[in-house]
Design an enzyme around this catalytic site. Structure first.
Site, PDB file in Angstrom:
ATOM      1  N   ASP A  12       0.869  -1.168   0.000  1.00 36.54           N
ATOM      2  CA  ASP A  12       0.000   0.000   0.000  1.00 36.54           C
ATOM      3  C   ASP A  12       0.915   1.230   0.000  1.00 36.54           C
ATOM      4  O   ASP A  12       2.126   1.114   0.215  1.00 36.54           O
ATOM      5  CB  ASP A  12      -0.878  -0.033   1.254  1.00 36.54           C
ATOM      6  CG  ASP A  12      -1.748   1.195   1.408  1.00 36.54           C
ATOM      7  OD1 ASP A  12      -2.404   1.591   0.431  1.00 36.54           O
ATOM      8  OD2 ASP A  12      -1.746   1.776   2.510  1.00 36.54           O
ATOM      9  N   ASP A  14      -0.421   5.030   0.933  1.00 41.88           N
ATOM     10  CA  ASP A  14      -0.832   6.078   1.868  1.00 41.88           C
ATOM     11  C   ASP A  14      -0.803   5.588   3.306  1.00 41.88           C
ATOM     12  O   ASP A  14      -1.468   4.607   3.653  1.00 41.88           O
ATOM     13  CB  ASP A  14      -2.239   6.573   1.516  1.00 41.88           C
ATOM     14  CG  ASP A  14      -2.271   7.241   0.156  1.00 41.88           C
ATOM     15  OD1 ASP A  14      -1.528   8.207  -0.040  1.00 41.88           O
ATOM     16  OD2 ASP A  14      -3.028   6.780  -0.715  1.00 41.88           O
TER      17      ASP A  14
END
Length: 229
Positions: A12, A14
């Site tokens: 991922d 963020d």
């Protein structure tokens, strides 16, 4: 603790690689405060990992804002253009990405961000780091990703971009969000979670391994090459 060996890794972005979750909070609060509403941490937890339109619809509904999703997204775009060029890499992320890249471990990016948002976050300071990801899945802009996290779509699409098409069981996901962990598990993958320190630890129980920081990660636990130092 015993974990299954993996051959491929998905990240991922963020709140895991970049500090953009803090910037999202600032942006959304700047908008909601104009209507006397508070963008709370509890609401944020529900939204982390959602695609842009899903986020807009949920915030509008939850806070009863007098905006359409399109109007909300237009306002957030202006906020992002101001905030995102100043993103910072979170502790341990660069070392881990560079290590896996150096050891020729296939790595991919699986972020709910749009192409436009991704470019804002990475373009000014972090192009060299993100160039190490040969395979990128930008959920909001990728037509193959039909649903945002917690659905497994983004991780299944991201894994399919590896040329050797690994089994989900051979993929390890790194996530910071509850929805991201649920998406990875639904995809049949192990997941290392690095949650916000404010998150109720009961919400981390679905993760394969929970860390305070990527600095704590030991690759050899999952059959990956150990750090050289």
């Amino acid at each position: 603790m015993s974990f299954n060996p993996v051959t491929h890794v998905l990240f991922d972005m963020d709140g895991l690689i970049l500090n953009t979750e803090d910037l999202y909070t600032i942006a959304f609060q700047n908008i909601t405060s104009r209507y006397g509403k508070e963008y709370t941490y509890d609401l944020k937890v529900k939204l982390m990992g959602s695609q842009s339109h899903e986020t807009a619809e949920t915030i509008i509904t939850h806070l009863q804002l007098p905006l359409t999703p399109e109007e909300f997204m237009k306002e957030t775009k202006s906020q992002f253009q101001s905030l995102f060029p100043n993103t910072q890499v979170l502790p341990g992320a660069r070392r881990l990405i560079e290590h896996l890249h150096k050891k020729n471990i296939p790595i991919g990016l699986a972020t709910s961000s749009s192409k436009e948002s991704y470019d804002l976050k990475t373009g000014k300071h972090h192009q060299e780091l993100f160039a190490m990801f040969p395979y990128k899945t930008l959920g909001t802009s990728d037509p193959e990703v039909k649903r945002g996290k917690p659905y497994p779509d983004i991780f299944l699409v991201a894994a399919s971009k590896f040329p050797d098409k690994p089994s989900p069981s051979k993929c390890l996901v790194f996530e910071d969000a509850v929805n991201g962990v649920r998406a990875a598990r639904a995809a049949g993958m192990q997941v290392v979670m690095v949650p916000d320190s404010r998150l109720d630890r009961k919400l981390t129980e679905e993760a394969t391994l929970v860390l305070n920081s990527l600095e704590e990660f030991r690759p050899e636990l999952f059959g990956l090459p150990p750090f050289d130092d």
